[in-house]
Design a protein around this motif. Structure first.
Motif, PDB file in Angstrom:
ATOM      1  N   TRP A   1      12.165  -0.640  -1.587  1.00  0.00           N
ATOM      2  CA  TRP A   1      11.194  -1.227  -2.501  1.00  0.00           C
ATOM      3  C   TRP A   1      10.771  -2.614  -2.050  1.00  0.00           C
ATOM      4  O   TRP A   1       9.600  -2.991  -2.158  1.00  0.00           O
ATOM      5  N   GLY A   2      11.709  -3.409  -1.549  1.00  0.00           N
ATOM      6  CA  GLY A   2      11.375  -4.763  -1.131  1.00  0.00           C
ATOM      7  C   GLY A   2      10.317  -4.803  -0.051  1.00  0.00           C
ATOM      8  O   GLY A   2       9.320  -5.530  -0.153  1.00  0.00           O
ATOM      9  N   THR A   3      10.519  -4.010   1.012  1.00  0.00           N
ATOM     10  CA  THR A   3       9.549  -4.023   2.105  1.00  0.00           C
ATOM     11  C   THR A   3       8.242  -3.351   1.699  1.00  0.00           C
ATOM     12  O   THR A   3       7.172  -3.711   2.188  1.00  0.00           O
ATOM     13  N   TYR A   4       8.321  -2.369   0.803  1.00  0.00           N
ATOM     14  CA  TYR A   4       7.084  -1.752   0.291  1.00  0.00           C
ATOM     15  C   TYR A   4       6.211  -2.799  -0.387  1.00  0.00           C
ATOM     16  O   TYR A   4       5.008  -2.902  -0.120  1.00  0.00           O
ATOM     17  N   TYR A   5       6.791  -3.591  -1.279  1.00  0.00           N
ATOM     18  CA  TYR A   5       6.007  -4.606  -1.972  1.00  0.00           C
ATOM     19  C   TYR A   5       5.504  -5.690  -1.029  1.00  0.00           C
ATOM     20  O   TYR A   5       4.371  -6.164  -1.157  1.00  0.00           O
ATOM     21  N   ALA A   6       6.339  -6.082  -0.085  1.00  0.00           N
ATOM     22  CA  ALA A   6       5.902  -7.081   0.883  1.00  0.00           C
ATOM     23  C   ALA A   6       4.730  -6.549   1.700  1.00  0.00           C
ATOM     24  O   ALA A   6       3.745  -7.257   1.946  1.00  0.00           O
ATOM     25  N   ASN A   7       4.804  -5.286   2.124  1.00  0.00           N
ATOM     26  CA  ASN A   7       3.715  -4.684   2.890  1.00  0.00           C
ATOM     27  C   ASN A   7       2.466  -4.488   2.029  1.00  0.00           C
ATOM     28  O   ASN A   7       1.335  -4.602   2.523  1.00  0.00           O
ATOM     29  N   LEU A   8       2.665  -4.199   0.749  1.00  0.00           N
ATOM     30  CA  LEU A   8       1.530  -4.079  -0.166  1.00  0.00           C
ATOM     31  C   LEU A   8       0.801  -5.421  -0.269  1.00  0.00           C
ATOM     32  O   LEU A   8      -0.439  -5.473  -0.188  1.00  0.00           O
ATOM     33  N   ALA A   9       1.546  -6.504  -0.427  1.00  0.00           N
ATOM     34  CA  ALA A   9       0.931  -7.833  -0.520  1.00  0.00           C
ATOM     35  C   ALA A   9       0.196  -8.183   0.770  1.00  0.00           C
ATOM     36  O   ALA A   9      -0.913  -8.748   0.747  1.00  0.00           O
ATOM     37  N   THR A  10       0.786  -7.830   1.902  1.00  0.00           N
ATOM     38  CA  THR A  10       0.147  -8.096   3.192  1.00  0.00           C
ATOM     39  C   THR A  10      -1.143  -7.297   3.336  1.00  0.00           C
ATOM     40  O   THR A  10      -2.159  -7.798   3.832  1.00  0.00           O
ATOM     41  N   THR A  11      -1.114  -6.053   2.889  1.00  0.00           N
ATOM     42  CA  THR A  11      -2.296  -5.193   2.960  1.00  0.00           C
ATOM     43  C   THR A  11      -3.440  -5.768   2.127  1.00  0.00           C
ATOM     44  O   THR A  11      -4.602  -5.785   2.556  1.00  0.00           O
ATOM     45  N   ILE A  12      -3.124  -6.251   0.942  1.00  0.00           N
ATOM     46  CA  ILE A  12      -4.148  -6.855   0.084  1.00  0.00           C
ATOM     47  C   ILE A  12      -4.695  -8.126   0.720  1.00  0.00           C
ATOM     48  O   ILE A  12      -5.913  -8.360   0.729  1.00  0.00           O
ATOM     49  N   ALA A  13      -3.802  -8.942   1.279  1.00  0.00           N
ATOM     50  CA  ALA A  13      -4.231 -10.186   1.919  1.00  0.00           C
ATOM     51  C   ALA A  13      -5.131  -9.918   3.117  1.00  0.00           C
ATOM     52  O   ALA A  13      -5.998 -10.738   3.457  1.00  0.00           O
ATOM     53  N   ALA A  14      -4.954  -8.749   3.755  1.00  0.00           N
ATOM     54  CA  ALA A  14      -5.749  -8.398   4.927  1.00  0.00           C
ATOM     55  C   ALA A  14      -7.112  -7.818   4.566  1.00  0.00           C
ATOM     56  O   ALA A  14      -7.916  -7.521   5.456  1.00  0.00           O
ATOM     57  N   GLY A  15      -7.380  -7.654   3.263  1.00  0.00           N
ATOM     58  CA  GLY A  15      -8.709  -7.216   2.863  1.00  0.00           C
ATOM     59  C   GLY A  15      -8.783  -5.913   2.110  1.00  0.00           C
ATOM     60  O   GLY A  15      -9.828  -5.570   1.549  1.00  0.00           O
ATOM     61  N   GLU A  16      -7.696  -5.132   2.082  1.00  0.00           N
ATOM     62  CA  GLU A  16      -7.711  -3.901   1.292  1.00  0.00           C
ATOM     63  C   GLU A  16      -7.732  -4.269  -0.190  1.00  0.00           C
ATOM     64  O   GLU A  16      -7.153  -5.270  -0.605  1.00  0.00           O
ATOM     65  N   ARG A  17      -8.368  -3.426  -1.001  1.00  0.00           N
ATOM     66  CA  ARG A  17      -8.449  -3.713  -2.422  1.00  0.00           C
ATOM     67  C   ARG A  17      -8.034  -2.493  -3.238  1.00  0.00           C
ATOM     68  O   ARG A  17      -8.864  -1.867  -3.911  1.00  0.00           O
ATOM     69  N   PRO A  18      -6.757  -2.135  -3.182  1.00  0.00           N
ATOM     70  CA  PRO A  18      -6.312  -1.012  -4.014  1.00  0.00           C
ATOM     71  C   PRO A  18      -6.443  -1.369  -5.493  1.00  0.00           C
ATOM     72  O   PRO A  18      -6.321  -2.525  -5.895  1.00  0.00           O
TER      73      PRO A  18
ATOM     74  N   LEU B   1     -11.602   4.864  -7.016  1.00  0.00           N
ATOM     75  CA  LEU B   1     -10.327   4.198  -7.231  1.00  0.00           C
ATOM     76  C   LEU B   1      -9.399   4.500  -6.057  1.00  0.00           C
ATOM     77  O   LEU B   1      -9.484   5.566  -5.447  1.00  0.00           O
ATOM     78  N   LYS B   2      -8.534   3.556  -5.784  1.00  0.00           N
ATOM     79  CA  LYS B   2      -7.586   3.733  -4.681  1.00  0.00           C
ATOM     80  C   LYS B   2      -6.180   3.469  -5.207  1.00  0.00           C
ATOM     81  O   LYS B   2      -5.907   2.408  -5.772  1.00  0.00           O
ATOM     82  N   ILE B   3      -5.283   4.456  -5.022  1.00  0.00           N
ATOM     83  CA  ILE B   3      -3.886   4.332  -5.428  1.00  0.00           C
ATOM     84  C   ILE B   3      -3.051   3.980  -4.211  1.00  0.00           C
ATOM     85  O   ILE B   3      -3.010   4.735  -3.229  1.00  0.00           O
ATOM     86  N   ALA B   4      -2.381   2.844  -4.259  1.00  0.00           N
ATOM     87  CA  ALA B   4      -1.398   2.497  -3.227  1.00  0.00           C
ATOM     88  C   ALA B   4      -0.044   3.064  -3.657  1.00  0.00           C
ATOM     89  O   ALA B   4       0.340   2.966  -4.829  1.00  0.00           O
ATOM     90  N   TYR B   5       0.654   3.668  -2.715  1.00  0.00           N
ATOM     91  CA  TYR B   5       1.953   4.238  -3.055  1.00  0.00           C
ATOM     92  C   TYR B   5       2.891   4.095  -1.867  1.00  0.00           C
ATOM     93  O   TYR B   5       2.461   3.935  -0.719  1.00  0.00           O
ATOM     94  N   TRP B   6       4.168   4.154  -2.144  1.00  0.00           N
ATOM     95  CA  TRP B   6       5.184   4.043  -1.094  1.00  0.00           C
ATOM     96  C   TRP B   6       5.233   5.364  -0.329  1.00  0.00           C
ATOM     97  O   TRP B   6       5.620   6.395  -0.858  1.00  0.00           O
ATOM     98  N   ASN B   7       4.858   5.323   0.920  1.00  0.00           N
ATOM     99  CA  ASN B   7       4.755   6.519   1.745  1.00  0.00           C
ATOM    100  C   ASN B   7       6.096   6.826   2.404  1.00  0.00           C
ATOM    101  O   ASN B   7       6.268   6.679   3.609  1.00  0.00           O
ATOM    102  N   TRP B   8       7.052   7.283   1.601  1.00  0.00           N
ATOM    103  CA  TRP B   8       8.377   7.577   2.156  1.00  0.00           C
ATOM    104  C   TRP B   8       8.472   9.001   2.691  1.00  0.00           C
ATOM    105  O   TRP B   8       9.438   9.356   3.358  1.00  0.00           O
TER     106      TRP B   8
END
Length: 436
Positions: free
Chosen positions: A77-94, A36-43
């Motif tokens: 939070w806004g940019t975190y979610y936008a970057n999360l969506a971009t990461t998924i679109a690029a092939g990552e599968r958290p 399993l892979k947990i995506a989290y906001w790396n602040w």
């Protein structure tokens, strides 16, 4: 640390000490295998340590499972979610993503989350956990009829008051049924020129300038309003309820009863040294006050206006639609609401946690353990006994939304524009943000 960072952080010190004593997974969980892979906001480091504690605890209960972490950058939070969506679109599968109340609408509308309704229906253990969670907290993590996740932890808005300042002023501590008028009278009585130099050096109240959550929203909620409508499709910033709340706060400033809004960190300092008698926040201040040796404080519900609503914000681990194994991801989400993890959130009397456990039974243990403040029962009681408002718009625009609100409120509170004109301008700008 602002509210976004607080919710992005797991209570690091507490969770790092979690030693699971009994598996809450189903009987077949011991034989489960997978990754399993947990995506989290790396602040920052705290986010990594806290999420690693979740991963380690789950792997200890599921020896055949590996849990990896996927840090996602973001300024908010806004940019975190936008970057999360971009990461998924690029092939990552958290499989899982840490999210907050701000993220529910974005995740659901964009098809990024797997609702857990069916799991809650089919899993007796999860059903028992749900019964130990206030319905208002479940609602705060829902979108329409879909429950997007079981929240892991949350915060609400209560009023903190300095007991020494009240004692010095000869005032009784506030009661849960106080009104706006009684609050104003109390704040006025606490305001003083303590050194006799002709200038006020102790204010009855202060609120945060850099966040909406512990700033104006509790007052707007208790006037019966919000800055957006229920489905977050339209701004309501110049509604009569918002005007009423902002006018009340502006009156406190005009009459010298409240200090000028300032960042929350500055208010913490002023509260501890007695130059501010009351302020609003969630549970997180006690994680600073108590280790600093400051314990002469307690909490009370916000005063009742035309209504009473508890303003809440929650955080939790949502199952993403990108996961190849939603069943295993569900087991991890369920683990975050397990008794050992939830009990760890309460902390100790010497080192309290900074979030309220989602499980009512775990929150009650904080009361029984004598963890400050004396009225700790009010944290969970505020959602058990009252309606709750989760007042956040779509987080893809949250940063712009919040900055727009704060910019206009700053002009109003500084006296540069009237309440009506300022909220009218906010209505126009907020409409553009929401509809864009």
């Amino acid at each position: 640390m602002d509210r976004a960072h607080r919710l992005a952080a797991v209570s690091v010190a507490a969770l790092a000490m979690v030693v699971p004593t009994a598996s809450l997974a189903q009987d077949s969980s011991d034989a489960q295998e997978g990754t399993l892979k947990i995506a989290y906001w790396n602040w920052g480091q705290g986010a990594e340590v806290g999420n690693q504690a979740i991963a380690d605890g789950f792997m200890a209960e599921h020896p055949g499972v590996t849990v990896d972490l996927l840090p996602i950058s973001g300024e908010n939070w806004g940019t975190y979610y936008a970057n999360l969506a971009t990461t998924i679109a690029a092939g990552e599968r958290p499989d899982i993503a840490f999210t907050a109340s701000e993220g529910i609408k974005f995740l659901a509308e964009n098809g990024l989350v797997v609702p857990v309704n069916q799991y809650l229906q089919d899993d007796p253990e999860a059903s028992a956990l749900r019964d130990d969670i206030a319905p208002e907290l479940i609602a705060s993590f829902s979108f329409g009829d879909e429950i997007t996740a079981l929240p892991w932890g949350w915060n609400n808005m209560v009023v903190y008051y300095n007991q020494d300042v009240f004692d010095e002023a000869g005032l009784s501590y506030p009661s849960a049924d106080w009104t706006w008028d009684e609050f104003r009278e109390t704040a006025e009585a606490l305001t003083a020129d303590t050194d006799g130099d002709g200038s006020t050096d102790r204010y009855g109240f202060a609120w945060a300038s850099n966040e909406i959550f512990p700033g104006v929203l509790p007052w707007i909620a208790n006037a019966g309003g919000n800055l957006v409508n229920d489905d977050v499709t339209a701004a309501t910033a110049n509604s009569p309820e918002v005007i009423q709340a902002v006018t009340f706060l502006k009156g406190l400033l005009d009459d010298g009863i409240a200090a000028a809004p300032s960042p929350m960190g500055d208010i913490f300092t002023a509260f501890q040294n007695g130059s501010v008698a009351m302020f609003g926040a969630g549970r997180w201040p006690i994680a600073s006050f108590v280790p600093n040796g400051f314990d002469r404080f307690d909490i009370q519900l916000y005063p009742t206006g035309d209504t009473y609503q508890t303003v809440v914000g929650a955080g939790g681990y949502a199952i993403l639609s990108s996961t190849p194994d939603p069943d295993l991801a569900w087991e991890l989400q369920k683990y975050t609401v397990s008794v050992p993890v939830q009990d760890a959130l309460i902390g100790t009397p010497e080192a309290p946690g900074d979030a309220i456990p989602t499980l009512r039974s775990s929150a009650q243990k904080a009361v029984e353990a004598g963890i400050p403040p004396a009225s700790t029962n009010l944290y969970y009681g505020s959602v058990d006994d009252h309606l709750a408002l989760t007042p956040f718009p779509a987080p893809a625009k949250y940063s712009e939304y919040e900055s727009t609100v704060l910019r206009h409120l700053q002009l109003i509170f500084a006296g540069e524009v009237s309440v009506e004109d300022g909220l009218g301008a906010l209505q126009q700008d907020l409409t553009a943000v929401i509809e864009s």
